[in-house]
Structures are given as C-alpha cells and as structure tokens.
Design a protein around this motif. Structure first.
Motif, PDB file in Angstrom:
ATOM      1  N   VAL A 170      27.861 -40.766 -24.407  1.00 47.76           N
ATOM      2  CA  VAL A 170      29.128 -40.050 -24.273  1.00 47.76           C
ATOM      3  C   VAL A 170      28.893 -38.618 -23.811  1.00 47.76           C
ATOM      4  O   VAL A 170      29.615 -38.098 -22.939  1.00 47.76           O
ATOM      5  CB  VAL A 170      29.909 -40.071 -25.604  1.00 47.76           C
ATOM      6  N   SER A 171      27.875 -37.974 -24.340  1.00 47.61           N
ATOM      7  CA  SER A 171      27.559 -36.594 -23.942  1.00 47.61           C
ATOM      8  C   SER A 171      27.213 -36.527 -22.463  1.00 47.61           C
ATOM      9  O   SER A 171      27.666 -35.623 -21.740  1.00 47.61           O
ATOM     10  CB  SER A 171      26.392 -36.060 -24.780  1.00 47.61           C
ATOM     11  N   GLU A 172      26.412 -37.478 -21.986  1.00 45.85           N
ATOM     12  CA  GLU A 172      26.042 -37.476 -20.566  1.00 45.85           C
ATOM     13  C   GLU A 172      27.236 -37.760 -19.672  1.00 45.85           C
ATOM     14  O   GLU A 172      27.394 -37.156 -18.603  1.00 45.85           O
ATOM     15  CB  GLU A 172      24.949 -38.504 -20.308  1.00 45.85           C
ATOM     16  N   LEU A 173      28.103 -38.676 -20.085  1.00 44.23           N
ATOM     17  CA  LEU A 173      29.273 -38.995 -19.271  1.00 44.23           C
ATOM     18  C   LEU A 173      30.234 -37.810 -19.189  1.00 44.23           C
ATOM     19  O   LEU A 173      30.841 -37.558 -18.142  1.00 44.23           O
ATOM     20  CB  LEU A 173      29.984 -40.222 -19.839  1.00 44.23           C
ATOM     21  N   ARG A 174      30.362 -37.058 -20.276  1.00 45.19           N
ATOM     22  CA  ARG A 174      31.192 -35.852 -20.237  1.00 45.19           C
ATOM     23  C   ARG A 174      30.605 -34.824 -19.281  1.00 45.19           C
ATOM     24  O   ARG A 174      31.337 -34.144 -18.548  1.00 45.19           O
ATOM     25  CB  ARG A 174      31.316 -35.272 -21.644  1.00 45.19           C
ATOM     26  N   ALA A 175      29.285 -34.702 -19.268  1.00 47.18           N
ATOM     27  CA  ALA A 175      28.636 -33.757 -18.360  1.00 47.18           C
ATOM     28  C   ALA A 175      28.837 -34.176 -16.907  1.00 47.18           C
ATOM     29  O   ALA A 175      29.087 -33.333 -16.034  1.00 47.18           O
ATOM     30  CB  ALA A 175      27.146 -33.665 -18.687  1.00 47.18           C
ATOM     31  N   ILE A 176      28.755 -35.481 -16.642  1.00 41.83           N
ATOM     32  CA  ILE A 176      28.984 -35.978 -15.281  1.00 41.83           C
ATOM     33  C   ILE A 176      30.410 -35.685 -14.842  1.00 41.83           C
ATOM     34  O   ILE A 176      30.657 -35.247 -13.704  1.00 41.83           O
ATOM     35  CB  ILE A 176      28.688 -37.493 -15.209  1.00 41.83           C
ATOM     36  N   ARG A 201      34.627 -44.748  -4.376  1.00 45.54           N
ATOM     37  CA  ARG A 201      35.242 -44.024  -5.491  1.00 45.54           C
ATOM     38  C   ARG A 201      34.763 -44.609  -6.818  1.00 45.54           C
ATOM     39  O   ARG A 201      34.409 -45.795  -6.893  1.00 45.54           O
ATOM     40  CB  ARG A 201      36.770 -44.111  -5.411  1.00 45.54           C
ATOM     41  N   GLY A 202      34.759 -43.797  -7.833  1.00 45.79           N
ATOM     42  CA  GLY A 202      34.439 -44.291  -9.164  1.00 45.79           C
ATOM     43  C   GLY A 202      35.612 -45.047  -9.743  1.00 45.79           C
ATOM     44  O   GLY A 202      36.778 -44.760  -9.432  1.00 45.79           O
ATOM     45  N   THR A 203      35.337 -46.025 -10.595  1.00 46.93           N
ATOM     46  CA  THR A 203      36.401 -46.829 -11.190  1.00 46.93           C
ATOM     47  C   THR A 203      36.492 -46.634 -12.706  1.00 46.93           C
ATOM     48  O   THR A 203      37.342 -47.246 -13.349  1.00 46.93           O
ATOM     49  CB  THR A 203      36.173 -48.325 -10.894  1.00 46.93           C
ATOM     50  N   LEU A 204      35.634 -45.787 -13.259  1.00 46.90           N
ATOM     51  CA  LEU A 204      35.696 -45.463 -14.674  1.00 46.90           C
ATOM     52  C   LEU A 204      36.272 -44.066 -14.831  1.00 46.90           C
ATOM     53  O   LEU A 204      35.679 -43.087 -14.352  1.00 46.90           O
ATOM     54  CB  LEU A 204      34.302 -45.529 -15.312  1.00 46.90           C
ATOM     55  N   ASP A 205      37.438 -43.970 -15.458  1.00 53.46           N
ATOM     56  CA  ASP A 205      38.081 -42.679 -15.699  1.00 53.46           C
ATOM     57  C   ASP A 205      37.381 -42.014 -16.877  1.00 53.46           C
ATOM     58  O   ASP A 205      37.694 -42.275 -18.038  1.00 53.46           O
ATOM     59  CB  ASP A 205      39.568 -42.890 -16.003  1.00 53.46           C
ATOM     60  N   LEU A 206      36.424 -41.152 -16.566  1.00 52.30           N
ATOM     61  CA  LEU A 206      35.604 -40.537 -17.608  1.00 52.30           C
ATOM     62  C   LEU A 206      36.424 -39.675 -18.548  1.00 52.30           C
ATOM     63  O   LEU A 206      36.194 -39.655 -19.760  1.00 52.30           O
ATOM     64  CB  LEU A 206      34.496 -39.695 -16.963  1.00 52.30           C
ATOM     65  N   ARG A 207      37.375 -38.954 -18.022  1.00 55.35           N
ATOM     66  CA  ARG A 207      38.174 -38.050 -18.852  1.00 55.35           C
ATOM     67  C   ARG A 207      39.026 -38.840 -19.845  1.00 55.35           C
ATOM     68  O   ARG A 207      39.126 -38.491 -21.012  1.00 55.35           O
ATOM     69  CB  ARG A 207      39.063 -37.166 -17.979  1.00 55.35           C
ATOM     70  N   ALA A 208      39.610 -39.929 -19.385  1.00 47.44           N
ATOM     71  CA  ALA A 208      40.450 -40.731 -20.265  1.00 47.44           C
ATOM     72  C   ALA A 208      39.624 -41.489 -21.299  1.00 47.44           C
ATOM     73  O   ALA A 208      40.042 -41.675 -22.432  1.00 47.44           O
ATOM     74  CB  ALA A 208      41.277 -41.718 -19.450  1.00 47.44           C
ATOM     75  N   ALA A 209      38.431 -41.911 -20.906  1.00 44.09           N
ATOM     76  CA  ALA A 209      37.636 -42.761 -21.795  1.00 44.09           C
ATOM     77  C   ALA A 209      36.800 -41.984 -22.794  1.00 44.09           C
ATOM     78  O   ALA A 209      36.556 -42.471 -23.904  1.00 44.09           O
ATOM     79  CB  ALA A 209      36.707 -43.659 -20.944  1.00 44.09           C
ATOM     80  N   PHE A 210      36.373 -40.752 -22.437  1.00 45.08           N
ATOM     81  CA  PHE A 210      35.387 -40.084 -23.275  1.00 45.08           C
ATOM     82  C   PHE A 210      35.702 -38.649 -23.640  1.00 45.08           C
ATOM     83  O   PHE A 210      34.892 -37.958 -24.238  1.00 45.08           O
ATOM     84  CB  PHE A 210      34.010 -40.134 -22.574  1.00 45.08           C
ATOM     85  N   THR A 211      36.907 -38.159 -23.292  1.00 44.99           N
ATOM     86  CA  THR A 211      37.239 -36.792 -23.675  1.00 44.99           C
ATOM     87  C   THR A 211      38.521 -36.784 -24.524  1.00 44.99           C
ATOM     88  O   THR A 211      39.192 -37.799 -24.635  1.00 44.99           O
ATOM     89  CB  THR A 211      37.449 -35.901 -22.448  1.00 44.99           C
TER      90      THR A 211
END
Length: 365
Positions: free
Chosen positions: A277-283, A355-365
């Motif tokens: 989760v920490s790495e995905l937030r950084a990305i 394009r990316g298909t994983l919404d990082l902000r919605a999933a991990f923030t």
C-alpha cells in the motif's frame, strides 16, 4: 512518459531476437509486454497459478520482469524455469507440477516429509485450525525447538523441479525476490545470479514456522513484512511501464473481526499489505506530479497499474486456509485465477500500454 509498454514485440530490444528464436514467448504484432507483481499468501498462491496459466494460455501478453514474495516468489521461479525450458507450454506444465507437488498427495510421496505433515496441518481433527494453532503454540515455542532440523519439504520440491542454474541465467524474464533482513528489518531483493533455492525459501520463511534462512552473513524472514511484493525494482530495471499486480491478500474487509481467530487473520492481512500500500501511494503521487508537470518525466517514470485480485474467489475462505494443501482446493483456486485472468484480458487488454486500470487513489488512499 516513456513509450515502452505499448504494443510492440517483446521485452528488452537487445535480446528480443534471441528470445524469439528460442520460442520462449509468443510473437506477433498484438503482443504486449508487462511486469508481474506476485503477492505471497501460502496456499492462496494457487490463485496466482491460475492467473499465470490464463495469461500463458491467451498468448498475447509477454512478461519483462517479475517481482515475487513467498508463494509469489515460488510461482515466479517456476514460471521462469519453464519459459527457459520450452516457452509458454513448458511453463504451464512446470506450474502444474509444482502445485501438484505442494498438495497433500504430492508431499506425502516423500517418506522424509511424513515427519513434517503433522506440523503443517495435513491431519486436522474436527474443529482444528492449523493457523490458530501455530499462532498460539509458537508463542510458547520457537521453530528452533519445534523444528530443530529445520526441515522444509518445499525446498526439496523446488530443488527437484527447478533448475536454479538456468534461472540464474534466465533471459526470458528478470526476477526480483523479496526477503526481510532479520537484523536490520530492511528489505533484500534477490535478482540475477543471487536467485537460488535459499533466496526463495528466505522469501517464504514465516518466523513462527521456520528458522531464519542464513545467506552469507545475513539472516532472512518472509519478504511479506517489507515488500509484498516490491515494486520499486521495476522502475529502473524493466523496459515496461505496465505493472500487473496479482493480489491475494484482501486490502479491505466489510465485517469487523470479533473472534480471536478473525482478529489474528485480519491483523495478518493488514501486516502483509502494508508495504505494498505504501508503494502504491508513492506511485500515485509521482504519477500525479508528472501529470501536473511538477516533476521532470525525463527523470521520473510514470507507471500504469493494473490488478487481478482474489477477493471474490477467497470471500468464503479465511486466512487459515493458507494452510489448506488439498489438491481440490488448489484446483478450485487455479480455476478462479484462470477465470479472473480471462476476464481481465477481455476487459483491459487494450488498456495495456495506454492507461492504467487500477485507480490507486480510490483503492489505497
């Protein structure tokens, strides 16, 4: 943004001809290249086996690099060994042989492993939970006393199935295997010539089950504590900007755990997702800064994230089933993973490289 990862032939251009000449990966104008991030999760790694089987069966995806932890690391080295041996079909066969070997039936074929079967829950009286048993029992006795010979049937299986000399010199994919340095608490990522059976077992060395794996002057525990899996090796050591995460540890649970077992299981899930989760937030942060022209794209890389998760497939199973080594359970998870990969390709293949298909902000923030 780099244009790598868009529709093109395979992997790194420098060795593309050699790889195609050996028939290691599928060829054709529609082939797209990705990186694979494979989580650990014990027996739940059979879901990842199914995902890999689905990707290999489809034939439109090639893999430039794999980062794996614990069961994810085992899937990674078996996949790499198979690709080097004979391409996609050989890789599918190797993965099947591995999970059949991990099953109760396969492990029972070795008389040496009979000593360990009781420890790993191959017998289970009514109401007996292997997971809860180890969580409680190992609070009183360490693996240095419980398993003084440090016997691990998985190492024997891996060494009999995987040619690690071939894996060390693998040109099909780059491998990154994560473990946790016991003394420093830092992550260690094994790659290239450092990837051997000891490194894989270090990545899977749960401290309440196994003694720390000593490599050189250092001792290692399960990589899930510090990188499950590590994503940062992709940033500088891979040609593709697309990362497909195969996630077997649920990030979210709707119900609040109330029983001791539920609480222990949820704590385990949170612990083994924390570093990811920490790495995905950084990305997500870096991607947004580049999009807003606040970071130089020549120095920073924008990554496209995708995910295939096992949440639905494992919704009826708790963390305790990470110790379920029955072949029928493996087959059920394999079929679920295959189905999930097929569905993901149908919905998102055109997005790879675009394009990316994983919404990082919605999933991990």
């Amino acid at each position: 943004m780099s244009d790598t990862g868009t529709t093109r032939p395979h992997g790194r251009w420098s060795d593309m001809a050699e790889r195609l000449g050996r028939g290691v990966l599928p060829s054709g104008p529609e082939t797209k290249t990705i990186n694979l991030a494979l989580q650990g999760g014990g027996a739940h790694g059979a879901f990842t086996w199914g995902v890999l089987d689905g990707l290999l069966d489809d034939g439109r995806i090639s893999v430039d690099a794999i980062s794996g932890t614990s069961a994810g690391a085992m899937n990674a080295v078996v996949l790499a060994d198979g690709l080097e041996r004979g391409g996609s079909e050989a890789a599918r066969e190797q993965l099947t042989h591995f999970w059949a070997g991990v099953s109760r039936h396969g492990i029972a074929a070795s008389s040496v492993d009979d000593v360990i079967r009781n420890m790993f829950g191959f017998w289970q009286p009514p109401g007996f939970s292997t997971y809860s048993f180890f969580q409680q029992f190992t609070g009183l006795m360490s693996p240095y006393r419980m398993n003084p010979l440090n016997i691990n049937p998985l190492r024997k299986l891996l060494e009999s199935l995987v040619d690690f000399d071939r894996v060390k010199h693998c040109k099909s994919v780059r491998l990154f295997i994560s473990a946790t340095d016991v003394r420093t608490g830092r992550i260690r990522v094994f790659s290239g010539g450092d990837v051997d059976a000891a490194a894989v077992m270090a990545s899977a060395a749960l401290p309440f089950l196994f003694q720390a794996v000593e490599i050189g002057d250092n001792a290692y525990w399960d990589g899930g504590y510090t990188g499950n899996p590590a994503l940062w090796p992709f940033f500088e050591q891979s040609a593709s900007d697309d990362i497909l995460l195969v996630q077997v540890n649920p990030t979210k649970r709707d119900a609040v755990p109330k029983t001791p077992q539920q609480i222990v299981e949820r704590v385990s899930e949170i612990t083994f997702n924390n570093s990811l989760v920490s790495e995905l937030r950084a990305i997500d942060f870096v991607n947004r800064m580049i999009s807003e022209h606040r970071l130089d794209p020549r120095r920073y890389r924008q990554n496209r994230l995708h995910r295939i998760e096992a949440t639905e497939a494992l919704s009826a199973f708790g963390a305790s089933t990470k110790f379920d080594t029955s072949w029928s359970f493996f087959q059920e998870l394999r079929d679920a993973g295959f189905k999930a990969a097929t569905a993901w390709l149908a919905e998102h293949y055109d997005d790879v490289g675009a394009r990316g298909t994983l919404d990082l902000r919605a999933a991990f923030t």
